[in-house]
Design a protein around this motif. Structure first.
Motif, PDB file in Angstrom:
ATOM      1  N   LEU A   1     -60.292  73.118  30.449  1.00  0.00           N
ATOM      2  CA  LEU A   1     -59.330  72.021  30.438  1.00  0.00           C
ATOM      3  C   LEU A   1     -59.923  70.768  31.084  1.00  0.00           C
ATOM      4  O   LEU A   1     -59.690  69.649  30.607  1.00  0.00           O
ATOM      5  N   ASP A   2     -60.685  70.947  32.150  1.00  0.00           N
ATOM      6  CA  ASP A   2     -61.329  69.800  32.794  1.00  0.00           C
ATOM      7  C   ASP A   2     -62.294  69.101  31.835  1.00  0.00           C
ATOM      8  O   ASP A   2     -62.401  67.865  31.817  1.00  0.00           O
ATOM      9  N   LEU A   3     -63.005  69.875  31.040  1.00  0.00           N
ATOM     10  CA  LEU A   3     -63.922  69.290  30.067  1.00  0.00           C
ATOM     11  C   LEU A   3     -63.148  68.552  28.968  1.00  0.00           C
ATOM     12  O   LEU A   3     -63.545  67.459  28.536  1.00  0.00           O
ATOM     13  N   MET A   4     -62.047  69.120  28.529  1.00  0.00           N
ATOM     14  CA  MET A   4     -61.203  68.430  27.552  1.00  0.00           C
ATOM     15  C   MET A   4     -60.714  67.102  28.117  1.00  0.00           C
ATOM     16  O   MET A   4     -60.653  66.089  27.407  1.00  0.00           O
ATOM     17  N   ALA A   5     -60.351  67.117  29.391  1.00  0.00           N
ATOM     18  CA  ALA A   5     -59.908  65.885  30.040  1.00  0.00           C
ATOM     19  C   ALA A   5     -61.031  64.843  30.052  1.00  0.00           C
ATOM     20  O   ALA A   5     -60.794  63.661  29.774  1.00  0.00           O
ATOM     21  N   GLN A   6     -62.244  65.272  30.379  1.00  0.00           N
ATOM     22  CA  GLN A   6     -63.377  64.343  30.367  1.00  0.00           C
ATOM     23  C   GLN A   6     -63.574  63.728  28.995  1.00  0.00           C
ATOM     24  O   GLN A   6     -63.839  62.521  28.858  1.00  0.00           O
ATOM     25  N   LEU A   7     -63.468  64.543  27.952  1.00  0.00           N
ATOM     26  CA  LEU A   7     -63.623  64.044  26.587  1.00  0.00           C
ATOM     27  C   LEU A   7     -62.565  62.994  26.251  1.00  0.00           C
ATOM     28  O   LEU A   7     -62.791  62.117  25.410  1.00  0.00           O
ATOM     29  N   ALA A   8     -61.404  63.100  26.904  1.00  0.00           N
ATOM     30  CA  ALA A   8     -60.314  62.160  26.667  1.00  0.00           C
ATOM     31  C   ALA A   8     -60.349  60.978  27.626  1.00  0.00           C
ATOM     32  O   ALA A   8     -59.450  60.127  27.589  1.00  0.00           O
ATOM     33  N   GLY A   9     -61.348  60.920  28.490  1.00  0.00           N
ATOM     34  CA  GLY A   9     -61.464  59.818  29.430  1.00  0.00           C
ATOM     35  C   GLY A   9     -60.621  59.980  30.678  1.00  0.00           C
ATOM     36  O   GLY A   9     -60.332  58.992  31.368  1.00  0.00           O
ATOM     37  N   LEU A  10     -60.249  61.207  31.007  1.00  0.00           N
ATOM     38  CA  LEU A  10     -59.458  61.485  32.204  1.00  0.00           C
ATOM     39  C   LEU A  10     -60.302  62.211  33.240  1.00  0.00           C
ATOM     40  O   LEU A  10     -61.333  62.784  32.907  1.00  0.00           O
ATOM     41  N   ARG A  11     -59.853  62.211  34.481  1.00  0.00           N
ATOM     42  CA  ARG A  11     -60.571  62.916  35.536  1.00  0.00           C
ATOM     43  C   ARG A  11     -59.582  63.718  36.375  1.00  0.00           C
ATOM     44  O   ARG A  11     -58.431  63.310  36.571  1.00  0.00           O
ATOM     45  N   LEU A  12     -60.039  64.862  36.863  1.00  0.00           N
ATOM     46  CA  LEU A  12     -59.168  65.729  37.651  1.00  0.00           C
ATOM     47  C   LEU A  12     -58.772  65.048  38.954  1.00  0.00           C
ATOM     48  O   LEU A  12     -59.618  64.571  39.699  1.00  0.00           O
ATOM     49  N   ARG A  13     -57.482  65.043  39.220  1.00  0.00           N
ATOM     50  CA  ARG A  13     -56.963  64.469  40.462  1.00  0.00           C
ATOM     51  C   ARG A  13     -56.556  65.565  41.450  1.00  0.00           C
ATOM     52  O   ARG A  13     -56.846  65.476  42.641  1.00  0.00           O
TER      53      ARG A  13
END
Length: 247
Positions: free
Chosen positions: A208-220
């Motif tokens: 899920l963290d990698l999917m977030a990176q692909l979408a331009g998001l970062r884990l908070r």
């Protein structure tokens, strides 16, 4: 069984969905979920992916947060529309992984394992990108989901039962090589049996963290639950928050 345009959450599920006595439907859990999301929303708007019957959208709106929802199940949305306060919640009918609505939001959220209803990695990635496209800078995407119970699988077996009674049996079936799984339900009433199966794709936090990176998001932040218990090796699920950078 998937027998109508509403997919796996048609009338046969919607009719009794709110009768569930599971953990997620307990008033204290609903309240903690709404409080968590309201804190992230602040003065902004919230978008619920798979709004369903409004289990979370209604109490969140009751806390003063403007809420819009996306859902493909008209049967579930009809249950939402029958409830007091639902006129304050806008709903768009469509696939939550790809459907766009107007405006931006301070928080987009997807709860109760629903990320796993997207049964391909591609669809899950699309969901993250769709959430990111709806977020204002600094906004957050929140996902609540379980972790797969692979540690409960004895060697050579692929089934984990999670309910057994004289009239109802339920079990998860895992395909470890593909991350495919299904939840299966067998019920006996008046001497007749009924079977229902819902497919899922389980997904790990790191994926899920990698999917977030692909979408331009970062884990908070990542927690064991809505009251911010620490996420540990023994956690059975997690609430994860990814942030859209301001830059």
């Amino acid at each position: 069984m998937n027998d109508d345009e509403d997919g796996y959450f048609g009338e046969h599920v919607a009719a009794t969905y709110d009768d569930d006595s599971g953990h997620e439907f307990q008033p204290e859990v609903v309240a903690a979920t709404a409080d968590f999301l309201a804190g992230l929303a602040g003065e902004g708007r919230a978008l619920e992916l798979a709004v369903g019957t409004g289990r979370i959208a209604l109490p969140l709106a009751g806390r003063g947060v403007p809420v819009h929802g996306i859902d493909m199940s008209r049967a579930m949305v009809r249950r939402l529309r029958a409830k007091p306060g639902s006129d304050a919640i806008g709903v768009t009918i469509g696939d939550f992984a790809t459907t766009r609505v107007d405006g931006t939001f301070s928080v987009v959220y997807l709860v109760f394992n629903t990320i796993m209803n997207l049964t391909t990695q591609e669809a899950q990635v699309q969901c993250f990108r769709n959430a990111a496209a709806h977020l204002e800078p600094g906004g957050c995407f929140v996902v609540e989901t379980v972790l797969p119970d692979l540690r409960k699988l004895p060697g050579g077996q692929d089934v984990v039962p999670f309910h057994v009674s004289p009239t109802r049996w339920a079990f998860d079936h895992y395909e470890v090589a593909t991350q495919a799984m299904s939840s299966n339900y067998i019920e006996v009433a008046d001497g007749r049996g009924a079977y229902r199966s819902i497919p899922f794709r389980y997904v790990w936090p790191a994926e899920l963290d990698l999917m977030a990176q692909l979408a331009g998001l970062r884990l908070r932040e990542r927690w064991d639950g809505w009251t911010r218990e620490p996420f540990t090796n023994d956690s059975g699920g997690h609430v994860s928050v990814w942030e859209k950078p301001v830059d």
